[in-house]
Scaffold this active site. Sequence first.
Site, PDB file in Angstrom:
ATOM      1  N   ASP A  16       0.830  -1.209   0.000  1.00 12.52           N
ATOM      2  CA  ASP A  16       0.000   0.000   0.000  1.00 12.52           C
ATOM      3  C   ASP A  16       0.867   1.263   0.000  1.00 12.52           C
ATOM      4  O   ASP A  16       1.958   1.268   0.566  1.00 12.52           O
ATOM      5  CB  ASP A  16      -0.904  -0.025   1.245  1.00 12.52           C
ATOM      6  CG  ASP A  16      -2.039   0.973   1.137  1.00 12.52           C
ATOM      7  OD1 ASP A  16      -2.277   1.513   0.044  1.00 12.52           O
ATOM      8  OD2 ASP A  16      -2.698   1.217   2.168  1.00 12.52           O
ATOM      9  N   ARG A  20       0.295   7.637  -2.603  1.00 16.27           N
ATOM     10  CA  ARG A  20       0.881   8.686  -1.746  1.00 16.27           C
ATOM     11  C   ARG A  20       2.341   8.928  -2.102  1.00 16.27           C
ATOM     12  O   ARG A  20       2.834  10.039  -2.074  1.00 16.27           O
ATOM     13  CB  ARG A  20       0.729   8.291  -0.262  1.00 16.27           C
ATOM     14  CG  ARG A  20      -0.605   8.707   0.306  1.00 16.27           C
ATOM     15  CD  ARG A  20      -0.957   7.937   1.540  1.00 16.27           C
ATOM     16  NE  ARG A  20      -1.364   6.574   1.215  1.00 16.27           N
ATOM     17  CZ  ARG A  20      -1.508   5.612   2.111  1.00 16.27           C
ATOM     18  NH1 ARG A  20      -1.260   5.849   3.380  1.00 16.27           N
ATOM     19  NH2 ARG A  20      -1.910   4.418   1.741  1.00 16.27           N
ATOM     20  N   ARG A  29       0.004   8.735 -10.620  1.00 16.78           N
ATOM     21  CA  ARG A  29      -0.224   7.524  -9.815  1.00 16.78           C
ATOM     22  C   ARG A  29       0.384   6.278 -10.469  1.00 16.78           C
ATOM     23  O   ARG A  29       0.887   5.395  -9.794  1.00 16.78           O
ATOM     24  CB  ARG A  29      -1.730   7.321  -9.593  1.00 16.78           C
ATOM     25  CG  ARG A  29      -2.357   8.373  -8.697  1.00 16.78           C
ATOM     26  CD  ARG A  29      -3.842   8.089  -8.486  1.00 16.78           C
ATOM     27  NE  ARG A  29      -4.063   6.817  -7.807  1.00 16.78           N
ATOM     28  CZ  ARG A  29      -3.982   6.655  -6.485  1.00 16.78           C
ATOM     29  NH1 ARG A  29      -3.701   7.663  -5.709  1.00 16.78           N
ATOM     30  NH2 ARG A  29      -4.189   5.470  -5.948  1.00 16.78           N
ATOM     31  N   HIS A  33       2.724   3.153  -9.142  1.00 15.00           N
ATOM     32  CA  HIS A  33       2.537   1.694  -9.264  1.00 15.00           C
ATOM     33  C   HIS A  33       3.751   1.054  -9.947  1.00 15.00           C
ATOM     34  O   HIS A  33       4.158  -0.056  -9.599  1.00 15.00           O
ATOM     35  CB  HIS A  33       1.264   1.383 -10.055  1.00 15.00           C
ATOM     36  CG  HIS A  33       0.009   1.815  -9.363  1.00 15.00           C
ATOM     37  ND1 HIS A  33      -0.247   1.522  -8.038  1.00 15.00           N
ATOM     38  CD2 HIS A  33      -1.068   2.524  -9.797  1.00 15.00           C
ATOM     39  CE1 HIS A  33      -1.431   2.027  -7.696  1.00 15.00           C
ATOM     40  NE2 HIS A  33      -1.941   2.640  -8.737  1.00 15.00           N
ATOM     41  N   SER A  61      -7.397  -5.654  -5.788  1.00 16.14           N
ATOM     42  CA  SER A  61      -8.541  -6.194  -5.042  1.00 16.14           C
ATOM     43  C   SER A  61      -9.826  -6.064  -5.858  1.00 16.14           C
ATOM     44  O   SER A  61      -9.883  -5.294  -6.832  1.00 16.14           O
ATOM     45  CB  SER A  61      -8.699  -5.436  -3.719  1.00 16.14           C
ATOM     46  OG  SER A  61      -9.215  -4.137  -3.968  1.00 16.14           O
ATOM     47  N   LEU A 128      10.530 -20.974  -4.402  1.00 15.07           N
ATOM     48  CA  LEU A 128       9.565 -20.025  -3.827  1.00 15.07           C
ATOM     49  C   LEU A 128       8.253 -20.020  -4.610  1.00 15.07           C
ATOM     50  O   LEU A 128       8.267 -19.958  -5.845  1.00 15.07           O
ATOM     51  CB  LEU A 128      10.164 -18.601  -3.870  1.00 15.07           C
ATOM     52  CG  LEU A 128       9.224 -17.466  -3.459  1.00 15.07           C
ATOM     53  CD1 LEU A 128       9.021 -17.448  -1.943  1.00 15.07           C
ATOM     54  CD2 LEU A 128       9.756 -16.112  -3.920  1.00 15.07           C
ATOM     55  N   ARG A 189       1.846  -4.910   6.213  1.00 15.39           N
ATOM     56  CA  ARG A 189       1.177  -3.859   5.446  1.00 15.39           C
ATOM     57  C   ARG A 189       2.025  -2.590   5.506  1.00 15.39           C
ATOM     58  O   ARG A 189       2.423  -2.157   6.583  1.00 15.39           O
ATOM     59  CB  ARG A 189      -0.222  -3.557   5.990  1.00 15.39           C
ATOM     60  CG  ARG A 189      -0.913  -2.481   5.155  1.00 15.39           C
ATOM     61  CD  ARG A 189      -2.385  -2.312   5.483  1.00 15.39           C
ATOM     62  NE  ARG A 189      -2.995  -1.451   4.456  1.00 15.39           N
ATOM     63  CZ  ARG A 189      -4.261  -1.473   4.112  1.00 15.39           C
ATOM     64  NH1 ARG A 189      -5.087  -2.316   4.685  1.00 15.39           N
ATOM     65  NH2 ARG A 189      -4.735  -0.659   3.182  1.00 15.39           N
TER      66      ARG A 189
HETATM   67  C1  FPP Z   1      -1.895   0.220  -3.394  1.00 15.56           C
HETATM   68  O1  FPP Z   1      -1.459   1.556  -3.415  1.00 15.56           O
HETATM   69  C2  FPP Z   1      -1.428  -0.517  -4.547  1.00 15.56           C
HETATM   70  C3  FPP Z   1      -2.200  -1.047  -5.541  1.00 15.56           C
HETATM   71  C4  FPP Z   1      -3.677  -0.962  -5.551  1.00 15.56           C
HETATM   72  C5  FPP Z   1      -1.617  -1.714  -6.706  1.00 15.56           C
HETATM   73  C6  FPP Z   1      -0.387  -2.525  -6.433  1.00 15.56           C
HETATM   74  C7  FPP Z   1       0.334  -2.696  -7.675  1.00 15.56           C
HETATM   75  C8  FPP Z   1       1.658  -2.794  -7.788  1.00 15.56           C
HETATM   76  C9  FPP Z   1       2.614  -2.820  -6.655  1.00 15.56           C
HETATM   77  C10 FPP Z   1       2.157  -2.847  -9.169  1.00 15.56           C
HETATM   78  C11 FPP Z   1       2.891  -4.073  -9.552  1.00 15.56           C
HETATM   79  C12 FPP Z   1       2.293  -5.350  -9.310  1.00 15.56           C
HETATM   80  C13 FPP Z   1       1.464  -6.081 -10.082  1.00 15.56           C
HETATM   81  C14 FPP Z   1       1.502  -7.542  -9.963  1.00 15.56           C
HETATM   82  C15 FPP Z   1       0.471  -5.491 -10.983  1.00 15.56           C
HETATM   83  P1  FPP Z   1      -2.526   2.728  -3.538  1.00 15.56           P
HETATM   84  O2  FPP Z   1      -2.642   3.100  -4.958  1.00 15.56           O
HETATM   85  O3  FPP Z   1      -3.797   2.314  -2.856  1.00 15.56           O
HETATM   86  O4  FPP Z   1      -1.801   3.845  -2.724  1.00 15.56           O
HETATM   87  P2  FPP Z   1      -2.469   5.037  -1.925  1.00 15.56           P
HETATM   88  O5  FPP Z   1      -3.300   4.424  -0.827  1.00 15.56           O
HETATM   89  O6  FPP Z   1      -1.292   5.789  -1.389  1.00 15.56           O
HETATM   90  O7  FPP Z   1      -3.272   5.834  -2.906  1.00 15.56           O
END
Ligand code: FPP
Length: 245
Positions: A16, A20, A29, A33, A61, A128, A189
Amino acid sequence: MTENVKMPTHVAIIMDGNGRWAKREKVNRLAGHNQGMFAMKEIIKKADVMGIKYLTVYAFSTENWKRSQEEVGGIFNILVKFVASELKELSDNNVKVHILGDYTQRVPEAAINSIDKAKKVTENNTGLMFNIALNYGSRTEIVRAVKDLAEDVKNGILTPEDIDDEKISERLYTGQENGNIPDPDLIIRTSGELRLSNFLLWQSAYSELAFTDSLWPEFTPEEFEKIVMEFTNRNRRFGGREGKI
Ligand code: FPP
């Protein structure tokens, strides 16, 4: 370093804070990612070197569909890019890729194809096990398992009395369809949020939880190792107790 300590068998991570991080770095954003994908790559390598047997990450999710089309599409593009650039190395390192979640529903075709390829190429690997929770929601997972059991009762394959913890576990994404993945010993987390957000709710009954303020893109293998080593000092009692009254 990791000798004579009880390492976790299964570590799960709620990645998570990408958004941010992006805001802080004044980038969009998707750049967050993307940086999150690089962080994930490094954690996979570290988990492997540390001898952890199962690593599960919460990548997308069932609630994440509420985000803009651009962001959703971008996350799946990052997944495609990740598979294209990393599959060979993952496979050479004997890593086996699994998906937890209904990834054939709503997910763009290019991402489905990448996943199918990653699963196929790594299916006989024995190192793994890297599980990507994708289009994953724990309540959906439990509802699906309960419906499956109800069908078996309706068809006379099971009686209500046959249903126990094990029978429910078997029908989850972590159950038979993915080789019965053990429950996570440790769930981490990032980003300072203190909740599970519909992640592995059944499987986390006895998991240790660890929270860090680090945003996912800045989460390092060193911090991962520190959290795991702290875990090895915890006293897990699984509802029991130690010693005399
Ligand atoms: C949460 O941060 C992250 C996600 C919803 C996406 C996670 C995706 C990756 C780490 C990219 C690579 C991985 C794969 C397998 C696709 P957020 O966007 O909710 O952050 P925020 O709460 O700060 O806005």
